[in-house]
Design a protein around this motif. Structure first.
Motif, PDB file in Angstrom:
ATOM      1  N   ALA A 266      44.618 -50.697   0.905  1.00  0.00           N
ATOM      2  CA  ALA A 266      45.473 -49.458   1.028  1.00  0.00           C
ATOM      3  C   ALA A 266      46.948 -49.668   1.215  1.00  0.00           C
ATOM      4  CB  ALA A 266      44.857 -48.420   2.030  1.00  0.00           C
ATOM      5  N   ALA A 267      47.187 -50.583   2.489  1.00  0.00           N
ATOM      6  CA  ALA A 267      48.402 -51.010   2.729  1.00  0.00           C
ATOM      7  C   ALA A 267      49.018 -51.839   1.415  1.00  0.00           C
ATOM      8  CB  ALA A 267      48.409 -52.194   3.755  1.00  0.00           C
ATOM      9  N   ASN A 268      48.377 -52.826   0.747  1.00  0.00           N
ATOM     10  CA  ASN A 268      48.957 -53.575  -0.217  1.00  0.00           C
ATOM     11  C   ASN A 268      49.434 -52.849  -1.370  1.00  0.00           C
ATOM     12  OD1 ASN A 268      49.072 -55.804   1.507  1.00  0.00           O
ATOM     13  ND2 ASN A 268      47.048 -56.519   0.755  1.00  0.00           N
ATOM     14  N   MET A 269      48.696 -51.803  -1.707  1.00  0.00           N
ATOM     15  CA  MET A 269      48.955 -51.138  -2.977  1.00  0.00           C
ATOM     16  C   MET A 269      49.372 -49.723  -2.536  1.00  0.00           C
ATOM     17  SD  MET A 269      45.786 -52.178  -5.354  1.00  0.00           S
ATOM     18  CE  MET A 269      46.817 -51.589  -6.630  1.00  0.00           C
ATOM     19  N   LYS A 270      49.618 -49.369  -1.439  1.00  0.00           N
ATOM     20  CA  LYS A 270      49.852 -48.123  -0.958  1.00  0.00           C
ATOM     21  C   LYS A 270      48.949 -47.101  -1.510  1.00  0.00           C
ATOM     22  CE  LYS A 270      54.966 -49.104  -0.383  1.00  0.00           C
ATOM     23  NZ  LYS A 270      54.903 -50.440  -0.467  1.00  0.00           N
ATOM     24  N   ALA A 271      47.889 -47.221  -1.513  1.00  0.00           N
ATOM     25  CA  ALA A 271      46.650 -46.607  -1.919  1.00  0.00           C
ATOM     26  C   ALA A 271      46.389 -45.418  -0.918  1.00  0.00           C
ATOM     27  CB  ALA A 271      45.506 -47.151  -2.404  1.00  0.00           C
ATOM     28  N   THR A 272      45.837 -44.162  -1.304  1.00  0.00           N
ATOM     29  CA  THR A 272      45.460 -43.151  -0.426  1.00  0.00           C
ATOM     30  C   THR A 272      43.935 -43.366  -0.315  1.00  0.00           C
ATOM     31  OG1 THR A 272      47.064 -41.762  -1.354  1.00  0.00           O
ATOM     32  CG2 THR A 272      45.155 -40.645  -0.376  1.00  0.00           C
ATOM     33  N   VAL A 273      43.445 -43.487   0.903  1.00  0.00           N
ATOM     34  CA  VAL A 273      41.972 -43.766   1.205  1.00  0.00           C
ATOM     35  C   VAL A 273      41.411 -42.155   1.235  1.00  0.00           C
ATOM     36  CG1 VAL A 273      40.402 -44.542   2.978  1.00  0.00           C
ATOM     37  CG2 VAL A 273      42.494 -45.875   2.438  1.00  0.00           C
ATOM     38  N   ILE A 274      40.330 -42.282   0.371  1.00  0.00           N
ATOM     39  CA  ILE A 274      39.657 -40.865   0.405  1.00  0.00           C
ATOM     40  C   ILE A 274      38.225 -41.107   0.901  1.00  0.00           C
ATOM     41  CG2 ILE A 274      38.862 -38.893  -1.020  1.00  0.00           C
ATOM     42  CD1 ILE A 274      41.052 -38.925  -2.763  1.00  0.00           C
ATOM     43  N   ILE A 275      38.123 -40.351   2.076  1.00  0.00           N
ATOM     44  CA  ILE A 275      36.789 -40.463   2.717  1.00  0.00           C
ATOM     45  C   ILE A 275      35.909 -39.434   2.364  1.00  0.00           C
ATOM     46  CG2 ILE A 275      35.358 -40.575   4.896  1.00  0.00           C
ATOM     47  CD1 ILE A 275      38.224 -41.511   6.372  1.00  0.00           C
ATOM     48  N   GLN A 276      34.907 -39.778   1.498  1.00  0.00           N
ATOM     49  CA  GLN A 276      34.152 -38.820   0.673  1.00  0.00           C
ATOM     50  C   GLN A 276      33.361 -37.642   1.668  1.00  0.00           C
ATOM     51  OE1 GLN A 276      33.171 -42.226  -2.604  1.00  0.00           O
ATOM     52  NE2 GLN A 276      31.734 -40.521  -2.392  1.00  0.00           N
ATOM     53  N   HIS A 277      32.992 -38.051   2.979  1.00  0.00           N
ATOM     54  CA  HIS A 277      32.214 -36.949   3.602  1.00  0.00           C
ATOM     55  C   HIS A 277      33.162 -36.239   4.557  1.00  0.00           C
ATOM     56  CE1 HIS A 277      28.029 -37.887   2.603  1.00  0.00           C
ATOM     57  NE2 HIS A 277      28.073 -39.287   2.671  1.00  0.00           N
ATOM     58  N   ASP A 278      34.499 -36.439   4.704  1.00  0.00           N
ATOM     59  CA  ASP A 278      35.415 -36.034   5.489  1.00  0.00           C
ATOM     60  C   ASP A 278      36.066 -34.647   4.874  1.00  0.00           C
ATOM     61  OD1 ASP A 278      37.365 -35.226   7.242  1.00  0.00           O
ATOM     62  OD2 ASP A 278      37.216 -37.296   8.461  1.00  0.00           O
ATOM     63  N   ALA A 279      35.769 -33.570   5.391  1.00  0.00           N
ATOM     64  CA  ALA A 279      36.229 -32.379   4.754  1.00  0.00           C
ATOM     65  C   ALA A 279      38.106 -32.310   4.950  1.00  0.00           C
ATOM     66  CB  ALA A 279      35.883 -31.067   5.835  1.00  0.00           C
ATOM     67  N   ARG A 280      38.333 -33.343   5.926  1.00  0.00           N
ATOM     68  CA  ARG A 280      39.945 -33.177   5.996  1.00  0.00           C
ATOM     69  C   ARG A 280      40.622 -33.944   4.674  1.00  0.00           C
ATOM     70  NH1 ARG A 280      39.286 -35.438  11.964  1.00  0.00           N
ATOM     71  NH2 ARG A 280      37.620 -36.337  11.066  1.00  0.00           N
ATOM     72  N   ASP A 281      39.809 -34.907   4.113  1.00  0.00           N
ATOM     73  CA  ASP A 281      40.061 -35.610   3.061  1.00  0.00           C
ATOM     74  C   ASP A 281      40.115 -34.724   1.801  1.00  0.00           C
ATOM     75  OD1 ASP A 281      40.912 -37.583   4.908  1.00  0.00           O
ATOM     76  OD2 ASP A 281      39.848 -39.157   3.759  1.00  0.00           O
ATOM     77  N   ILE A 282      39.654 -33.689   1.853  1.00  0.00           N
ATOM     78  CA  ILE A 282      39.432 -32.763   0.389  1.00  0.00           C
ATOM     79  C   ILE A 282      40.829 -32.637  -0.216  1.00  0.00           C
ATOM     80  CG2 ILE A 282      38.614 -30.558  -0.509  1.00  0.00           C
ATOM     81  CD1 ILE A 282      36.465 -30.718   1.150  1.00  0.00           C
ATOM     82  N   ALA A 283      41.674 -32.194   0.737  1.00  0.00           N
ATOM     83  CA  ALA A 283      43.055 -31.896   0.374  1.00  0.00           C
ATOM     84  C   ALA A 283      43.817 -32.949  -0.130  1.00  0.00           C
ATOM     85  CB  ALA A 283      43.758 -30.961   1.403  1.00  0.00           C
ATOM     86  N   LYS A 284      43.273 -33.886  -0.072  1.00  0.00           N
ATOM     87  CA  LYS A 284      44.255 -35.413  -0.487  1.00  0.00           C
ATOM     88  C   LYS A 284      44.356 -35.344  -2.222  1.00  0.00           C
ATOM     89  CE  LYS A 284      43.732 -38.592   3.363  1.00  0.00           C
ATOM     90  NZ  LYS A 284      42.955 -39.764   3.799  1.00  0.00           N
ATOM     91  N   LEU A 285      43.376 -34.366  -2.697  1.00  0.00           N
ATOM     92  CA  LEU A 285      43.549 -34.330  -4.186  1.00  0.00           C
ATOM     93  C   LEU A 285      43.634 -32.701  -4.677  1.00  0.00           C
ATOM     94  CD1 LEU A 285      40.363 -36.672  -5.415  1.00  0.00           C
ATOM     95  CD2 LEU A 285      42.996 -36.854  -5.915  1.00  0.00           C
ATOM     96  N   PRO A 286      44.327 -32.708  -5.767  1.00  0.00           N
ATOM     97  CA  PRO A 286      44.466 -31.035  -5.893  1.00  0.00           C
ATOM     98  C   PRO A 286      42.896 -30.578  -5.750  1.00  0.00           C
ATOM     99  CG  PRO A 286      45.316 -32.451  -7.557  1.00  0.00           C
ATOM    100  CD  PRO A 286      44.529 -33.351  -6.731  1.00  0.00           C
TER     101      PRO A 286
END
Ligand code: ZN
Length: 293
Positions: A266-286
């Motif tokens: 995530a740090a090296n590629m500036k990637a967004t980590v999406i935690i599949q079970h976490d409701a707070r991560d749903i909004a990281k994608l449209p």
């Protein structure tokens, strides 16, 4: 006499060697020139049209206390969280890949409201267009609808495939929906290493064992940025921030190493980590049916 013959041979040899050297040089130069021509004449392949869509793959239940079950160091006090169930459609040109298949449509309470087949139909994708189904791991909430995609090649960590295809699968191994793959009617690729799915580095199934023996995550590189879909390598945000390990995981050391790997990618590629079970991560994608591109 022998000496003289050797000398004559030597004197004859010289020009031959020179010619050989010249020819070799010419051949090399020719090869370089023709290679350069080939590079110039071959049109650059356009990058495939890619998209990443979140699908809703289970019905959330009331929030649960996570301290005991989801931390083997009692890290979370009274924290209660509601788990969501996510799977993903990845478009790569004309090919599609599913990442995880959520709960089955008959799972008590947690069954999705709409099947994956019906959700992708709204995106004009038919089950037969799914070329690959990537499975993070063998638990029921990630494998429930895989049987809807018998034409797809299943990509799964070798450790998890060995558990699914064992003569007597252990507890928690949701082997039933893989019947067609176990029988050999459908194709499976058990992965011992990372897998560059489309051969162009755009989607890579990465080894992140620990939750289960062959647990995998997916690195998806889009024009807009990179995403890591972490399966159950991480269950929720606090778990990620504190390198927390659920008490029921297969291997503690592997889990910690996998979380470290995800953090570094995530740090090296500036990637967004999406935690599949976490409701707070749903909004990281449209929001579905929209997709990140
Ligand atoms: Zn799991």
């Amino acid at each position: 006499m022998i000496k003289g013959a050797v000398q004559r041979l030597n004197s004859r040899e010289k020009p031959v060697n020179s010619i050989q050297r010249f020819l070799a040089t010419a051949a090399c130069a020719g090869a370089v020139i023709s290679l350069a021509a080939a590079v110039q004449s071959e049109p650059a392949k356009p990058a495939p049209d890619m998209a990443l869509t979140r699908l809703d793959c289970g019905t959330p239940q009331p929030p649960v206390a996570v301290n005991q079950r989801f931390s083997d160091t009692y890290a979370y006090g009274d924290l209660k969280l509601q788990f969501v169930y996510s799977c993903y459609l990845i478009k790569h040109g004309d090919d599609y890949m599913l990442w995880d298949t959520g709960h089955s449509m008959t799972a008590p309470n947690v069954a999705p409201k709409v099947s994956i087949v019906d959700q992708i139909a709204k995106l004009n994708v038919k089950p037969d267009q799914i070329k690959f189904v990537g499975i993070s791991h063998y638990h029921a909430d990630h494998t429930g609808q895989v049987a809807s995609f018998p034409k797809a090649t299943v990509l799964i960590g070798k450790g998890d495939w060995d558990a699914i295809s064992a003569p007597k699968p252990g507890p928690g191994v949701n082997f039933q929906p893989f019947e067609a793959w176990i029988k050999g009617e459908s194709k499976v690729e058990p992965l011992a290493l990372d897998k560059d799915v489309f051969g162009d580095g755009s989607v890579i199934v990465i080894r992140t064992p620990g939750h289960t023996p062959g647990h995998s995550s997916a690195l998806v590189k889009l024009k807009s940025g990179s995403y890591i879909l972490v399966g159950d390598a991480i269950h929720f945000r606090e778990n990620y921030n504190t390198d927390g390990v659920p008490a029921f995981n297969y291997d503690r050391a592997q889990t910690v190493a996998s979380i470290e790997r995800i953090k570094k990618i995530a740090a090296n590629m500036k990637a967004t980590v999406i935690i599949q079970h976490d409701a707070r991560d749903i909004a990281k994608l449209p929001a579905y049916p929209a997709a990140a591109k």
